[in-house]
Design a protein around this motif. Structure first.
Motif, mmCIF file in Angstrom:
data_model
loop_
_atom_site.group_PDB
_atom_site.id
_atom_site.type_symbol
_atom_site.label_atom_id
_atom_site.label_comp_id
_atom_site.label_asym_id
_atom_site.label_seq_id
_atom_site.Cartn_x
_atom_site.Cartn_y
_atom_site.Cartn_z
ATOM 1 N N TYR A 14 0.805 -1.224 0.000
ATOM 2 C CA TYR A 14 0.000 0.000 0.000
ATOM 3 C C TYR A 14 0.833 1.266 0.000
ATOM 4 N N ARG A 15 2.092 1.139 0.362
ATOM 5 C CA ARG A 15 2.964 2.295 0.243
ATOM 6 C C ARG A 15 3.166 2.673 -1.223
ATOM 7 N N LEU A 16 3.387 1.611 -2.040
ATOM 8 C CA LEU A 16 3.546 1.881 -3.469
ATOM 9 C C LEU A 16 2.215 2.320 -4.096
ATOM 10 N N VAL A 17 1.105 1.777 -3.553
ATOM 11 C CA VAL A 17 -0.212 2.216 -4.058
ATOM 12 C C VAL A 17 -0.388 3.719 -3.799
ATOM 13 N N ALA A 18 -0.066 4.133 -2.565
ATOM 14 C CA ALA A 18 -0.181 5.570 -2.235
ATOM 15 C C ALA A 18 0.758 6.389 -3.105
ATOM 16 N N LEU A 19 1.963 5.841 -3.347
ATOM 17 C CA LEU A 19 2.920 6.550 -4.189
ATOM 18 C C LEU A 19 2.384 6.694 -5.616
ATOM 19 N N SER A 20 1.701 5.637 -6.111
ATOM 20 C CA SER A 20 1.140 5.724 -7.458
ATOM 21 C C SER A 20 0.067 6.826 -7.543
ATOM 22 N N VAL A 21 -0.742 6.946 -6.468
ATOM 23 C CA VAL A 21 -1.753 8.017 -6.452
ATOM 24 C C VAL A 21 -1.080 9.381 -6.415
ATOM 25 N N LEU A 22 -0.019 9.539 -5.647
ATOM 26 C CA LEU A 22 0.718 10.799 -5.579
ATOM 27 C C LEU A 22 1.301 11.166 -6.935
ATOM 28 N N ILE A 23 1.887 10.133 -7.608
ATOM 29 C CA ILE A 23 2.437 10.396 -8.945
ATOM 30 C C ILE A 23 1.326 10.836 -9.895
ATOM 31 N N ALA A 24 0.129 10.174 -9.780
ATOM 32 C CA ALA A 24 -1.003 10.549 -10.641
ATOM 33 C C ALA A 24 -1.432 11.989 -10.379
ATOM 34 N N THR A 25 -1.446 12.388 -9.083
ATOM 35 C CA THR A 25 -1.811 13.776 -8.739
ATOM 36 C C THR A 25 -0.788 14.761 -9.295
ATOM 37 N N VAL A 59 5.079 10.102 -19.422
ATOM 38 C CA VAL A 59 5.980 9.466 -18.441
ATOM 39 C C VAL A 59 5.310 9.417 -17.076
ATOM 40 N N GLY A 60 4.601 10.494 -16.707
ATOM 41 C CA GLY A 60 3.946 10.524 -15.404
ATOM 42 C C GLY A 60 2.865 9.478 -15.300
ATOM 43 N N ILE A 61 1.997 9.398 -16.341
ATOM 44 C CA ILE A 61 0.904 8.430 -16.308
ATOM 45 C C ILE A 61 1.466 6.998 -16.357
ATOM 46 N N TRP A 62 2.473 6.818 -17.244
ATOM 47 C CA TRP A 62 3.087 5.478 -17.359
ATOM 48 C C TRP A 62 3.741 5.079 -16.049
ATOM 49 N N ALA A 184 -6.397 18.916 -9.548
ATOM 50 C CA ALA A 184 -5.296 17.940 -9.646
ATOM 51 C C ALA A 184 -5.546 16.752 -8.720
ATOM 52 N N VAL A 185 -6.062 17.028 -7.516
ATOM 53 C CA VAL A 185 -6.348 15.931 -6.575
ATOM 54 C C VAL A 185 -7.459 15.039 -7.115
ATOM 55 N N VAL A 186 -8.527 15.650 -7.676
ATOM 56 C CA VAL A 186 -9.630 14.855 -8.219
ATOM 57 C C VAL A 186 -9.131 13.977 -9.362
ATOM 58 N N MET A 187 -8.371 14.578 -10.288
ATOM 59 C CA MET A 187 -7.856 13.811 -11.419
ATOM 60 C C MET A 187 -6.838 12.774 -10.958
ATOM 61 N N GLY A 188 -5.981 13.148 -9.958
ATOM 62 C CA GLY A 188 -4.971 12.208 -9.452
ATOM 63 C C GLY A 188 -5.588 11.011 -8.760
ATOM 64 N N ALA A 189 -6.750 11.190 -8.171
ATOM 65 C CA ALA A 189 -7.430 10.064 -7.530
ATOM 66 C C ALA A 189 -8.226 9.256 -8.538
ATOM 67 N N ALA A 190 -8.708 9.914 -9.592
ATOM 68 C CA ALA A 190 -9.558 9.220 -10.562
ATOM 69 C C ALA A 190 -8.765 8.314 -11.503
#
Length: 943
Positions: A14-25, A59-62, A184-190
């Protein structure tokens, strides 16, 4: 479908999951920021920002996708085929390019957003499932078609939301604006929602061999994970820093361009200004000028810059200018410089010019600067001088015209006074029919001439702005009654009924200008008589409702109705214009100057009222005007008609039956209203035969009429014939008869006595005059009744006062004496002011009529001597000025000289006697009050 028992159990870090959401944001924020830069860029820079932005976003999305995949752990080792991974990266870059292209358009409707979301969503879904295909592990991967479909739909929906938010917030240049951060938060979470939905679509079952080729497979170590994450953040951070730097550069360039444009506009405005513009600093040094200033002062701008402003002022004004300058800098604001002070400019050649200066302060980087708009007002000053000279010339011409009019008025009115007065006196004697007709024409012609003179004088006063309105106490009904009396002869000459009525709710005593109201009514009623061949002229006055806060005033509505020729609708607006008549042919048929209604309109407007006309051709006209008059708390002095007479026992009239006989409906209504207000019970009929029937019915029912009011002129059976029939009936002999006629004729009085008629009055009849007559003939006063009550006998009962007439003109002396003696006054004559003073030394007089222009001592000198003597005697004798000068200034001069009233010549008997009765009544009140006080003082001393 394999049994779930054979599926591999996976787990998430879940640390990497949270990191993936942060990268998406972070990637979403970069997308919002890059969208603004792509939109703002032009040409080649736009392509560069679009391509580099697509790569960074991709690169960010990938990276979010692969960090999310690395967060998923299976119980078998997993490697990745790097060419396939590279293809998934290209899919992410494609999706990002589509997104940036769509959101950088000027407009984005729903159709464009939907199309963009289909391409972007397909790219994101393709990236995800291509990335899944890059996995190399000893297991078989199975997909749930439903969840895969849901994940693709989610990818497209999320893409639509991302495109819509990015498009609408791309212009927000503030780095950490709350709208931008929330988006950015809405899109990063979506975006991770789609990824993890796609991961949930896959299940893995063990396999003896690795699915796919291992030729290009790589194992991702922890170091590799850290590297991917760091590179991703570095790329996104670099893009954001580049975007921020580019934005700052763009803003600075824009600011420089704006400053340059503003400076160019300022210089353009400065040069295009119609006035000379000079800009100075706090030290009054010139820092900027325009070409108009060069032309005005004759200096090139190189000689003006950095010089003191005082160089452009004459030496004598520099000290005052420094004072005004200090005042301005103490409280700088836009305003004219030195209001009330006259400035002059100094040209290079030493010439001066009058100047008008307007100052306007404004702040700059250099500090406070002041713009001075300087205008040469030489032409304006010349125009003002020309205008002033023209005004002086016009005033001089107007004054000369006024003097000429006053002189001509005096010279014309003096003989007119004798013509009109003597004609009226002769008409009251026994004459043949031919003589009476001839003298009637003389009087009519003289009155027409006088009317024209009055109209021209009044109009001249209106045009000269010398029209003034008084506010004095007067009795409304008495004033109206006197006006109608003066007009009754003209109405009778045409066989017209002249009727007036004041409604009961209208006040008795008011404050206003009775002379001007009388002038308006005289004009309106005179016109009505002139344009009416048969029928009647009816004047009514009623009080309109008023608001509570205006209870101290009366809103009076005057109406003058006639049954004349009427006025066409298209002509009605013109009748109040100068020299205009409804029909040009009327001037030839009826005569007149066309000024009467104009003067009426101006008088009404001056008194704050309104005037208008309602008319139909062939059906007559109705002229309306409204005035607001203050109501007196106490009756006006001298307003009571019966002043000095015995008290009337009006209460004895209550329930008294009376018969009114008149063929005119309006007359019957007005008379019925008067009698009803006194508590009487009137019955009205329209002729002789109905009257005899009414008398018979009343006698048979036991309620005979003790009082009968007869109209003198009626068709079939006139008033005298009806009176004779009544007197010849023994059963009706007890009735008291009053004759009311539109005009008196010679022999009427003797005929009334023969028929036993008790009163003979001329219409229109004033209400109080009728009341007094009724009380007299019914023995309701303490005096003995006169054999025949007439308007003259009613006045003679009151007017036995002694009058001193100071008049040098023999014709005017004769006329005044006869008029006054006929009215019942005792008259003595003095030929000039000195004789008047001598007469006052020998005898006591109740009132003095003073002519103004007399030899040896004029009226002003005589009045001054009388008033000076009264200072020692503490008395006061009323003095009325009699003069042919009729301007308002003449009246003011007479009042200022100590006279109590003013009557202009030719003398209108109604105006003269009204003024005399008012002053005599006031004097009687004062004497009665003084006697009461004296008696009280004596009783006090005795007690």
């Amino acid at each position: 479908m394999l049994s779930p028992a054979y599926e591999m159990a996976g787990s998430y870090d879940y640390r990497l999951v949270a990191l993936s959401v942060l990268i998406a944001t972070f990637a979403s924020y970069a997308a919002l920021d890059l969208a603004g830069r792509v939109t703002a860029a032009r040409s080649r820079a736009r392509v560069l920002w679009l391509s580099s932005g697509a790569a960074a976003m991709g690169v960010g999305i990938w990276s979010m996708h692969y960090v999310g995949m690395l967060a998923f752990h299976l119980p078998v080792p997993v490697e990745y085929d790097w060419p396939t991974v590279l293809v998934s990266l290209l899919a992410a870059i494609f999706a990002s390019a589509v997104a940036l292209f769509v959101v950088s358009r000027r407009k984005m409707g729903v159709s464009r957003a939907v199309a963009g979301s289909l391409f972007m969503g397909s790219g994101v879904a393709g990236m995800h499932y291509i990335g899944m295909a890059a996995m190399r592990l000893p297991a078989m991967c199975h997909y749930s078609r439903l969840i895969v479909t849901i994940s693709i739909v989610l990818a497209m929906v999320i893409s639509f939301v991302a495109l819509w938010l990015t498009f609408h917030f791309r212009e927000h240049t503030k780095p950490l604006g709350w709208r931008k951060v929330v988006s950015a938060v809405v899109m990063g979470a979506a975006i991770p929602v789609m990824h993890y939905t796609g991961m949930a679509a896959a299940t893995f079952t063990p396999s003896e061999s690795v699915n796919g080729s291992l030729a290009h497979a790589l194992s991702i170590t922890l170091l590799g994970q850290v590297g991917i994450i760091l590179v991703t953040f570095m790329v996104l951070g670099l893009v954001l820093l580049t975007s921020l730097f580019d934005r700052r550069l763009a803003e600075q360039a824009l600011e420089l361009a704006f400053t340059k444009r503003a400076e160019e506009k300022f210089k353009g405005l400065l040069e295009s200004a119609p006035d000379a513009m000079i800009i100075v600093n706090r030290e009054a040094e010139i820092v900027l000028v325009n070409s108009q200033a060069e032309k005005l002062f004759g200096y090139p701008r190189t000689e003006l810059l950095h010089r003191k402003l005082e160089m452009l002022l004459p030496e004598r004004l520099r000290g005052k200018h420094a004072h005004h300058e200090a005042l301005f800098f103490a409280a700088p604001k836009s305003r004219p410089m030195g209001t009330g002070f006259e400035f002059h400019g100094l040209r290079k050649d030493g010439s001066e010019f009058p100047a008008e200066i307007t100052l306007g302060p404004f702040e700059t980087e250099e500090g406070l600067l002041v713009s001075s708009a300087i205008r040469d007002i030489t032409e304006q000053k010349q125009f003002e001088r020309t205008l002033r000279d023209a005004k002086d010339a016009a005033e001089a011409a107007s004054e000369a015209k006024s003097v000429f009019l006053a002189t001509m008025s005096h010279e014309i009115r003096t003989p007119m006074n004798g013509i009109l007065g003597m004609t009226e006196l002769v008409l009251d004697t026994d004459l043949t029919t031919e003589q009476r007709d001839s003298l009637g024409l003389v009087r009519l012609s003289a009155e027409s001439l006088l009317s024209i003179i009055n109209d021209i004088l009044d109009f001249s006063k209106v045009e000269a702005g010398k029209l003034e309105i008084e506010s004095i106490p007067f009795d409304l009904r008495e004033s109206l009654g006197e006006t109608m009396k003066a007009l009754s002869v003209r109405a009778d000459q045409k066989g017209l009924e002249l009727i007036y009525e004041v409604q009961p709710e209208a006040p008795e005593a008011v404050l206003g200008d009775p002379g001007r109201i009388r002038q308006i009514l005289t004009n309106l009623v005179g016109n009505a008589i002139k344009f009416t061949e048969h029928g009647e002229v009816f004047v009514s006055v009623e009080q309109e409702p008023q608001e509570t806060e205006d209870l101290g005033a009366a809103h009076l509505h005057f109406v003058v109705r006639d049954t004349g020729v009427g006025i066409p609708a298209e002509k009605q607006r013109k009748v109040f214009e100068p020299f205009a008549q409804a029909d040009g042919s009327m001037a030839r048929k009826y005569g007149g100057t066309g000024l009467g209604l104009t003067i009426c309109a101006r008088l009404v407007a001056a008194m704050g009222g309104s005037i208008w006309v309602e008319s139909q051709p062939g059906q007559g006209s109705a002229f309306h005007f409204k005035l607001r008059l203050a109501v007196q708390k106490a009756p006006a002095a001298g307003s009571a008609f019966l002043r000095g007479s015995e008290p009337l026992q009006v209460q004895k009239l209550h329930d008294l039956h009376a018969l009114i006989v008149d063929d005119n409906f309006t007359n019957r209504r007005v008379l019925s209203g008067m009698l009803t207000r006194w508590g009487m019970r009137p019955t009205a009929v329209d002729g002789g035969r109905p009257a005899l029937q009414a008398l018979e019915v009343a006698r048979s029912t036991g309620h005979p009429f003790p009082l009968i009011l007869l109209d003198g002129q009626m068709p079939e059976m006139d008033g005298f014939t009806l009176a004779e029939k009544i007197r010849n009936d023994p059963e009706l002999v007890g009735a008291t008869i009053m004759m009311l006629t539109s005009a008196g004729h010679v022999g009427d009085a003797s005929r009334c006595r023969e028929l036993g008629i008790s009163a003979y009055l001329v219409k229109p009849i004033r209400q109080v005059e009728l009341l007094h007559a009724i009380c007299n003939i019914l023995h309701l006063t303490t005096q003995k009744p006169a054999p025949l009550v007439t308007r003259h006998s009613l006045r003679e009962e009151r007017n036995r006062s002694r009058v001193l007439l100071a008049e040098d003109n023999l014709v005017n002396q004769t006329l005044a004496v006869r008029l006054l003696e006929k009215r019942g006054y005792i008259v003595s004559v003095a030929g000039n002011g000195q004789q008047a003073l001598a007469a006052l030394e020998k005898e006591n007089f109740d009132i003095v009529l003073m002519d103004i222009q007399m030899p040896e001592m004029d009226g002003f000198q005589a009045t001054a001597a009388i008033r000076e003597k009264e200072k020692s005697t503490l008395g006061h004798i009323p003095i009325i000025a009699l003069t042919a000068h009729s301007l308002k200034s003449d009246e003011e001069r007479c009042i200022a000289a100590g006279m109590d009233a003013y009557v202009s010549k030719p003398i209108r008997t109604s105006e003269l006697f009204t003024a005399m009765e008012r002053l005599l009544g006031k004097r009687a009140e004062e004497e009665a009050s003084g006697s009461a006080v004296e008696i009280e003082n004596k009783l006090t001393r005795l007690g």
